[in-house]
Design a protein around this motif. Structure first.
Motif, mmCIF file in Angstrom:
data_model
loop_
_atom_site.group_PDB
_atom_site.id
_atom_site.type_symbol
_atom_site.label_atom_id
_atom_site.label_comp_id
_atom_site.label_asym_id
_atom_site.label_seq_id
_atom_site.Cartn_x
_atom_site.Cartn_y
_atom_site.Cartn_z
ATOM 1 N N PRO A 256 0.475 -1.425 -0.457
ATOM 2 C CA PRO A 256 -0.135 0.370 -0.040
ATOM 3 C C PRO A 256 0.865 1.033 -0.181
ATOM 4 O O PRO A 256 0.407 1.839 -1.046
ATOM 5 C CB PRO A 256 -0.937 -0.214 0.965
ATOM 6 N N ASP A 257 2.082 1.365 1.138
ATOM 7 C CA ASP A 257 2.570 2.331 0.567
ATOM 8 C C ASP A 257 3.181 2.471 -0.349
ATOM 9 O O ASP A 257 3.703 4.007 -0.894
ATOM 10 C CB ASP A 257 3.918 2.321 1.736
ATOM 11 N N TYR A 258 3.938 1.538 -1.293
ATOM 12 C CA TYR A 258 4.422 1.834 -2.240
ATOM 13 C C TYR A 258 3.861 2.109 -3.359
ATOM 14 O O TYR A 258 3.854 2.976 -4.881
ATOM 15 C CB TYR A 258 5.624 0.766 -2.872
ATOM 16 N N MET A 259 2.366 1.680 -3.412
ATOM 17 C CA MET A 259 1.070 1.976 -3.946
ATOM 18 C C MET A 259 1.242 3.342 -4.233
ATOM 19 O O MET A 259 0.777 4.151 -5.071
ATOM 20 C CB MET A 259 -0.230 1.495 -4.549
ATOM 21 N N GLN A 260 0.442 3.606 -2.888
ATOM 22 C CA GLN A 260 0.704 5.254 -2.913
ATOM 23 C C GLN A 260 1.733 6.263 -3.204
ATOM 24 O O GLN A 260 1.076 7.026 -4.232
ATOM 25 C CB GLN A 260 0.770 5.976 -1.758
ATOM 26 N N ARG A 261 2.789 5.799 -3.065
ATOM 27 C CA ARG A 261 3.810 6.501 -4.035
ATOM 28 C C ARG A 261 3.883 6.933 -5.405
ATOM 29 O O ARG A 261 4.096 7.703 -5.517
ATOM 30 C CB ARG A 261 5.279 6.128 -2.967
ATOM 31 N N TRP A 262 3.287 5.994 -5.450
ATOM 32 C CA TRP A 262 3.567 5.059 -7.660
ATOM 33 C C TRP A 262 2.126 6.319 -7.976
ATOM 34 O O TRP A 262 2.493 7.056 -9.262
ATOM 35 C CB TRP A 262 3.569 3.784 -7.919
ATOM 36 N N LEU A 263 1.238 6.144 -7.245
ATOM 37 C CA LEU A 263 -0.157 7.384 -7.837
ATOM 38 C C LEU A 263 0.523 8.245 -7.774
ATOM 39 O O LEU A 263 -0.536 8.788 -8.768
ATOM 40 C CB LEU A 263 -0.815 6.621 -6.723
ATOM 41 N N MET A 264 0.846 8.895 -7.115
ATOM 42 C CA MET A 264 1.111 10.167 -6.772
ATOM 43 C C MET A 264 2.879 10.639 -7.200
ATOM 44 O O MET A 264 2.723 11.752 -7.804
ATOM 45 C CB MET A 264 1.649 10.737 -5.101
ATOM 46 N N ASP A 265 3.060 10.152 -7.734
ATOM 47 C CA ASP A 265 4.475 10.403 -7.874
ATOM 48 C C ASP A 265 4.886 9.251 -9.369
ATOM 49 O O ASP A 265 5.924 8.588 -8.625
ATOM 50 C CB ASP A 265 5.594 10.971 -7.013
ATOM 51 N N PRO A 266 4.339 8.996 -10.169
ATOM 52 C CA PRO A 266 5.043 7.459 -10.966
ATOM 53 C C PRO A 266 6.818 8.292 -11.549
ATOM 54 O O PRO A 266 6.884 6.818 -12.013
ATOM 55 C CB PRO A 266 3.831 8.078 -12.319
ATOM 56 N N GLN A 267 6.711 9.104 -12.164
ATOM 57 C CA GLN A 267 8.033 8.993 -13.035
ATOM 58 C C GLN A 267 9.208 9.254 -12.287
ATOM 59 O O GLN A 267 10.685 8.766 -12.244
ATOM 60 C CB GLN A 267 8.127 10.639 -12.824
ATOM 61 N N GLY A 268 8.621 9.513 -10.882
ATOM 62 C CA GLY A 268 9.692 9.170 -9.726
ATOM 63 C C GLY A 268 9.821 7.693 -9.387
ATOM 64 O O GLY A 268 11.106 7.742 -8.823
ATOM 65 N N ILE A 269 8.924 7.075 -8.871
ATOM 66 C CA ILE A 269 9.416 5.718 -8.897
ATOM 67 C C ILE A 269 9.583 4.930 -10.335
ATOM 68 O O ILE A 269 10.593 4.491 -10.112
ATOM 69 C CB ILE A 269 8.043 4.816 -9.103
ATOM 70 N N LYS A 270 9.260 4.794 -11.942
ATOM 71 C CA LYS A 270 9.876 4.871 -12.844
ATOM 72 C C LYS A 270 9.922 6.091 -14.292
ATOM 73 O O LYS A 270 9.116 6.379 -14.633
ATOM 74 C CB LYS A 270 9.225 3.476 -13.513
ATOM 75 N N PRO A 271 11.045 6.642 -14.446
ATOM 76 C CA PRO A 271 11.170 7.405 -14.983
ATOM 77 C C PRO A 271 10.762 7.073 -15.955
ATOM 78 O O PRO A 271 11.714 5.770 -17.066
ATOM 79 C CB PRO A 271 12.245 8.388 -15.145
ATOM 80 N N GLY A 272 10.242 8.099 -17.336
ATOM 81 C CA GLY A 272 9.629 7.446 -18.614
ATOM 82 C C GLY A 272 8.834 6.921 -18.935
ATOM 83 O O GLY A 272 7.948 6.417 -20.128
ATOM 84 N N THR A 273 8.151 6.480 -17.808
ATOM 85 C CA THR A 273 6.829 5.473 -17.400
ATOM 86 C C THR A 273 5.302 6.777 -18.666
ATOM 87 O O THR A 273 5.402 7.852 -18.474
ATOM 88 C CB THR A 273 6.400 5.508 -16.073
ATOM 89 N N ALA A 274 4.752 6.209 -19.127
ATOM 90 C CA ALA A 274 3.509 6.777 -19.832
ATOM 91 C C ALA A 274 2.365 6.816 -18.498
ATOM 92 O O ALA A 274 1.713 7.650 -18.743
ATOM 93 C CB ALA A 274 3.113 5.834 -20.071
#
Length: 299
Positions: A256-274
Motif C-alpha cells: 500500500p505504501d509503494y502504491m500510494q507513492r506510485w499513484l502520486m509520483d509515477p515518474q519518481g518511481i519509474k522515469p519515462g513511464t507513460a
C-alpha cells in the motif's frame, strides 16, 4: 388452449406497465443519482457505449478520407491537439487538466483511438461531438481541414513515447511545462495541492472511498477495473488481480505504501513511464491503494 395466449399477453402487458411505473417513480421521486461523483451502473454504461458506437459507425460510413500522412498536416494537427484536445484527453505521459478529472463519463485517452477507430469515425466524433459526454461539436470552432489535421496527428500519437511527446511541445507549452515540473523539486506530483488535508487529518485507506476516487482521477479510462464501469478500449494493463502481483510497474514491491507513492509520483518511481502524474491528494492515493488491495483472484 386459447386462454394461455391471452394470459401470457396480459402478463407481458402487466410487466411492461409495472416497469414503466417503476421507471417513472425513480425519475419523479429523485431516486436516480445524477451526481458526477456517482458513475453510471455497468448496464447503463454498456448500453450508452453500444448506442454511441453504432450511431457513429452509421453516420460516418460515407465520409471520404483525405491523405492523412502529409508532414505538414501532422505538424498542424500537433499544434491543434495540444491547444484544443490535450486539456481533457491528455497525451503520452501527460495528464489532463484538473477540471477534466471531474467529468462523467470521463474523457478517454486518445493515444490509441486512431488505431481502434477508422479515420472517418474519428473525424465525425470531433466534428459533431457526443451528447451527454462533454465532448463539443468542433465544427463550429475548427474548419474541416483543421479537423482532418487533428485526425492525422492522432494516427501518429500512439508511436510517441512520453519523452518524445514532451520534446515535441513548443517552448512554454503545456507539455514543456510538464517536463520542467517533472525535474523540479516543486513538482505537482509531490507537492501538496491547494485544499489538501493536513498530515494530522489523514485516516487509514478506505477501499470504498478509493473505488469512488478512481472515477474522478480517470483511472477507468486507461485500465480495466473489475466491477467498475469505464472505457471499452484501454491504454494500460488490466488491474484485475492487482493485489496478487509482486511488483508495481515491475520496479517496486507491491505494498500500500509503494502504491500510494506510485499513484502520486509515477515518474519518481519509474522515469519515462507513460503513467501520468494526476495530482492526487495524499488521502485519495491512500484510498485508491486500499481499494486495489481488494482486487485479488485468490479470495
Amino acid at each position: 388452449m386459447r386462454r394461455w395466449p391471452r394470459i401470457a399477453a396480459w402478463c407481458v402487458a402487466a410487466l411492461v406497465l409495472a416497469g414503466a411505473a417503476l421507471g417513472s417513480a425513480t425519475v419523479y421521486f429523485g431516486w436516480y443519482d445524477v451526481s458526477a461523483t456517482g458513475p453510471h451502473t455497468v448496464p447503463v454504461y454498456a448500453l450508452l457505449d453500444v448506442a454511441s458506437t453504432r450511431s457513429v459507425k452509421l453516420r460516418s460510413a460515407d465520409i471520404d478520407v483525405p491523405d492523412l500522412d502529409s508532414p505538414d498536416r501532422i505538424r498542424r494537427g500537433d499544434a491543434l491537439y495540444r491547444a484544443q484536445c490535450a486539456q481533457c484527453h491528455g497525451g503520452p505521459g501527460q495528464a489532463p487538466e484538473p477540471y477534466a478529472l471531474g467529468l462523467n463519463p470521463a474523457p478517454p485517452p486518445l493515444v490509441t483511438s486512431a488505431r481502434e477507430r477508422p479515420a472517418a469515425e474519428v473525424f465525425w466524433i470531433i466534428r459533431h461531438g457526443i451528447k451527454m459526454t462533454g465532448m463539443p461539436a468542433w465544427q463550429y470552432r475548427m474548419t474541416d481541414e483543421q479537423i482532418w489535421d487533428v485526425v492525422g496527428y492522432m494516427r501518429v500519437l500512439p508511436t510517441l513515447s512520453p519523452q518524445q511527446y514532451r520534446d515535441g511541445a513548443p517552448s512554454g507549452g503545456p507539455a514543456s511545462s510538464l517536463a520542467s515540473a517533472s525535474t523540479s523539486p516543486s513538482s505537482s506530483a509531490t507537492a501538496t495541492p491547494p485544499g489538501d488535508m493536513r498530515v494530522g487529518d489523514m485516516r487509514v485507506g478506505d477501499a470504498k472511498a478509493g473505488r469512488a476516487a478512481l472515477q474522478q482521477y480517470l483511472c477507468v479510462t486507461c485500465h480495466a477495473i473489475p466491477g467498475v464501469p469505464g472505457a471499452r478500449h484501454y491504454v494500460g494493463p488490466s488491474l484485475d488481480g492487482m493485489a496478487d502481483r509482486s511488483r508495481i510497474a515491475g520496479v517496486v514491491p507491491n505494498s500500500p505504501d509503494y502504491m500510494q507513492r506510485w499513484l502520486m509520483d509515477p515518474q519518481g518511481i519509474k522515469p519515462g513511464t507513460a503513467m501520468p502524474a494526476l495530482g492526487l491528494r495524499e488521502q485519495d492515493a491512500r484510498d485508491i491503494a486500499a481499494f486495489l488491495q481488494t482486487l485479488s483472484n485468490f479470495e
